[in-house]
Design a protein around this motif. Sequence first.
Motif, PDB file in Angstrom:
ATOM      1  N   ALA A 453      -8.727  -1.148  -0.194  1.00 55.31           N
ATOM      2  CA  ALA A 453      -9.398  -1.570   1.038  1.00 55.31           C
ATOM      3  C   ALA A 453      -8.432  -1.551   2.221  1.00 55.31           C
ATOM      4  CB  ALA A 453      -9.995  -2.965   0.857  1.00 55.31           C
ATOM      5  N   ARG A 454      -7.204  -2.042   2.008  1.00 54.77           N
ATOM      6  CA  ARG A 454      -6.213  -2.019   3.097  1.00 54.77           C
ATOM      7  C   ARG A 454      -5.877  -0.590   3.500  1.00 54.77           C
ATOM      8  NH1 ARG A 454      -3.907  -6.254   0.094  1.00 54.77           N
ATOM      9  NH2 ARG A 454      -2.426  -4.803  -0.876  1.00 54.77           N
ATOM     10  N   ALA A 455      -5.750   0.295   2.520  1.00 52.38           N
ATOM     11  CA  ALA A 455      -5.428   1.687   2.835  1.00 52.38           C
ATOM     12  C   ALA A 455      -6.528   2.325   3.671  1.00 52.38           C
ATOM     13  CB  ALA A 455      -5.212   2.477   1.543  1.00 52.38           C
ATOM     14  N   ASP A 456      -7.775   2.067   3.329  1.00 54.50           N
ATOM     15  CA  ASP A 456      -8.870   2.637   4.113  1.00 54.50           C
ATOM     16  C   ASP A 456      -8.901   2.081   5.534  1.00 54.50           C
ATOM     17  OD1 ASP A 456      -9.777   4.357   2.158  1.00 54.50           O
ATOM     18  OD2 ASP A 456     -11.201   2.923   1.321  1.00 54.50           O
ATOM     19  N   ARG A 457      -8.503   0.824   5.691  1.00 53.01           N
ATOM     20  CA  ARG A 457      -8.457   0.249   7.039  1.00 53.01           C
ATOM     21  C   ARG A 457      -7.242   0.752   7.821  1.00 53.01           C
ATOM     22  NH1 ARG A 457      -9.870  -4.517   4.127  1.00 53.01           N
ATOM     23  NH2 ARG A 457      -7.737  -5.315   4.299  1.00 53.01           N
ATOM     24  N   ASN A 458      -6.298   1.363   7.106  1.00 50.35           N
ATOM     25  CA  ASN A 458      -5.055   1.833   7.722  1.00 50.35           C
ATOM     26  C   ASN A 458      -4.982   3.363   7.676  1.00 50.35           C
ATOM     27  OD1 ASN A 458      -2.580   1.399   9.011  1.00 50.35           O
ATOM     28  ND2 ASN A 458      -1.443   1.347   7.085  1.00 50.35           N
ATOM     29  N   GLN A 459      -6.135   4.000   7.881  1.00 51.62           N
ATOM     30  CA  GLN A 459      -6.233   5.466   7.940  1.00 51.62           C
ATOM     31  C   GLN A 459      -5.665   6.140   6.696  1.00 51.62           C
ATOM     32  OE1 GLN A 459      -4.886   7.090  11.674  1.00 51.62           O
ATOM     33  NE2 GLN A 459      -6.445   6.000  12.824  1.00 51.62           N
ATOM     34  N   GLY A 460      -5.897   5.532   5.545  1.00 52.87           N
ATOM     35  CA  GLY A 460      -5.537   6.138   4.279  1.00 52.87           C
ATOM     36  C   GLY A 460      -4.109   5.934   3.832  1.00 52.87           C
ATOM     37  N   ARG A 461      -3.288   5.293   4.631  1.00 52.27           N
ATOM     38  CA  ARG A 461      -1.882   5.127   4.252  1.00 52.27           C
ATOM     39  C   ARG A 461      -1.762   4.125   3.108  1.00 52.27           C
ATOM     40  NH1 ARG A 461      -1.336   6.174   9.900  1.00 52.27           N
ATOM     41  NH2 ARG A 461      -1.773   4.020  10.444  1.00 52.27           N
ATOM     42  N   ARG A 462      -1.107   4.572   2.039  1.00 53.21           N
ATOM     43  CA  ARG A 462      -0.996   3.775   0.832  1.00 53.21           C
ATOM     44  C   ARG A 462       0.194   2.831   0.938  1.00 53.21           C
ATOM     45  NH1 ARG A 462      -4.288   6.529  -2.909  1.00 53.21           N
ATOM     46  NH2 ARG A 462      -3.257   5.900  -4.850  1.00 53.21           N
ATOM     47  N   GLY A 463      -0.051   1.562   0.658  1.00 53.83           N
ATOM     48  CA  GLY A 463       0.985   0.550   0.732  1.00 53.83           C
ATOM     49  C   GLY A 463       1.846   0.524  -0.518  1.00 53.83           C
ATOM     50  N   LEU A 464       2.711  -0.494  -0.596  1.00 56.23           N
ATOM     51  CA  LEU A 464       3.672  -0.581  -1.693  1.00 56.23           C
ATOM     52  C   LEU A 464       2.992  -0.679  -3.052  1.00 56.23           C
ATOM     53  CD1 LEU A 464       6.371  -2.958  -0.145  1.00 56.23           C
ATOM     54  CD2 LEU A 464       6.528  -0.487  -0.530  1.00 56.23           C
ATOM     55  N   TRP A 465       1.906  -1.435  -3.126  1.00 53.67           N
ATOM     56  CA  TRP A 465       1.243  -1.597  -4.418  1.00 53.67           C
ATOM     57  C   TRP A 465       0.718  -0.261  -4.935  1.00 53.67           C
ATOM     58  CZ3 TRP A 465       0.849  -5.405  -8.003  1.00 53.67           C
ATOM     59  CH2 TRP A 465      -0.088  -5.226  -9.010  1.00 53.67           C
ATOM     60  N   LEU A 466       0.010   0.490  -4.090  1.00 57.18           N
ATOM     61  CA  LEU A 466      -0.539   1.768  -4.527  1.00 57.18           C
ATOM     62  C   LEU A 466       0.567   2.772  -4.827  1.00 57.18           C
ATOM     63  CD1 LEU A 466      -3.671   2.229  -2.232  1.00 57.18           C
ATOM     64  CD2 LEU A 466      -3.558   1.387  -4.585  1.00 57.18           C
ATOM     65  N   LYS A 467       1.644   2.734  -4.049  1.00 56.65           N
ATOM     66  CA  LYS A 467       2.768   3.629  -4.335  1.00 56.65           C
ATOM     67  C   LYS A 467       3.388   3.303  -5.693  1.00 56.65           C
ATOM     68  CE  LYS A 467       3.942   4.640   0.486  1.00 56.65           C
ATOM     69  NZ  LYS A 467       4.949   4.466   1.578  1.00 56.65           N
ATOM     70  N   ALA A 468       3.441   2.028  -6.022  1.00 58.66           N
ATOM     71  CA  ALA A 468       3.970   1.630  -7.331  1.00 58.66           C
ATOM     72  C   ALA A 468       3.040   2.112  -8.448  1.00 58.66           C
ATOM     73  CB  ALA A 468       4.143   0.113  -7.388  1.00 58.66           C
ATOM     74  N   MET A 469       1.730   1.999  -8.232  1.00 61.20           N
ATOM     75  CA  MET A 469       0.775   2.489  -9.223  1.00 61.20           C
ATOM     76  C   MET A 469       0.906   4.003  -9.393  1.00 61.20           C
ATOM     77  SD  MET A 469      -0.859  -0.136 -10.438  1.00 61.20           S
ATOM     78  CE  MET A 469       0.765  -0.906 -10.309  1.00 61.20           C
ATOM     79  N   ASP A 470       1.095   4.719  -8.279  1.00 61.87           N
ATOM     80  CA  ASP A 470       1.312   6.165  -8.361  1.00 61.87           C
ATOM     81  C   ASP A 470       2.536   6.477  -9.208  1.00 61.87           C
ATOM     82  OD1 ASP A 470      -0.845   6.542  -6.667  1.00 61.87           O
ATOM     83  OD2 ASP A 470       0.385   6.741  -4.859  1.00 61.87           O
TER      84      ASP A 470
END
Length: 478
Positions: A453-470
């Motif tokens: 949800a945060r990424a979609d509100r931030n024009q798709g930019r993935r935060g630390l949590w999603l980068k860690a999951m990646d």
Amino acid sequence: MNTAGSEAKWALQPTARGVAMVAGATPAPYWLDRPERPAARARLSGRRSADLVVVGGGFTGLWAAVQAAEANPQRSVVLLEGDRIAEGASGRNGGFCSASLTHGLVNGMERYEDELPDLLRMGVETLDAISDTISRLGIDADAERTGELNLASFEWQVSGLKEVVDQGRRLDQPLRFLGRDELAKHVSSPLAHGAMYDPDVMIIDPAKLAWGLAAAAERLGVRVFEHSKVTSLTSVGDRVAVRTGYGSVDATRVVVATSASKPLRRRLGYLMVPVWDYALMTEPLSDKQLSDIGWSGRQGLADSGNRFHYFRLTADNRILFGGWDAVYYYGGDTDPRRAQKPSEFGLLAEHLLQVFPQLEGITATHTWGGVIDTCSRFNNFWDVSMGGKVCSVLGFTGLGVGAAHFGARTALDLVDGRDTERTRLNMVRSTPIPFPPEPLRWFGITMTRRAFARADRNQGRRGLWLKAMDAVGLGFDS
């Protein structure tokens, strides 16, 4: 609400007009709430025997039964459904029958790069086989091979779609990018800044397909029982005892296709989690309403966020609109009472009006939720147990309408011990990363949903949590 331009945002809370749209809706899946639904079949009682037992009467189980019976008419096949045919995910989905076996091109590139060309070819072959079988068996499933338009709802999503199209072309995929002006010839919406067109998608009526497959299976000699929930599988020598509440079947081989239901093999519960998806169905659109929204090609539509919507027209020109949020309840709760969540329906209704403000005043006739079997790699997996006598297939993550055919065919290969191109795939021989036990499971899934949800509100930019999951192979970019 102004939805035009790159500054537009999806509503985050239900609105008065959204709530009004769904206020009088029937709280049941539209697909199953129709007079053409077949009468329930008898439950299994007493003791029987069979060469093959299929557990589950959704798409995977039905395809397994039909394929097994067609391949060997002498093989005795029994299908056991715990409720009614298509009562689970197969009767509650959007009816998008995609050629993708990997939950999209991007997910396939990230997980199966070496064998992706073969998977892409097999996916198209699967879609062709589904289409041919529907025709050959005389199944009326309102099938339309219209393809799908994946929309850029906001300007910042355009570049991502162009990149996927370019990646697809390098793999000889027939993807095409449509700019705003060309897209306007296919759909008229302030939230349509561009689109990726995928021709290898067929739109179907999922319940009619399931009902048709069940009837075809019976014509092929399969014995189909409903209200026959399997309670246990027990290996007895070279056979498997399949028990229900009222009877049992002594089987040579078993294919288990129980979707998001609690797995019969306990260890599979660590590889799959059930998440809830919600949808609504509108009343039929008038000719003027259809003209106003410009949906001329009847393609399936979806948008491009981490949290995305899917929508399509039915044969009588209703709009099914679903998706956005995938909800996981603590402990993997699949209580049927979860199928109705008014806040989700009110928000979906508002989002539909953001996509098509021309439809202001339209009403929804049905609202429902359904459980999806998801896994950490986002496409299905297979598990062979009991000395090779049992094969389970699950984890489709919402894209199982088409992939179920491939999943069933591969499960039959595995349970019969056949060495085929399918069984040699790394995708088939591997399993997803397991989910942790509760409460870590709930925490991790909840954190990921919030990060999306945060990424979609931030024009798709993935935060630390999603980068860690990646980084650990658990990431997903829809």
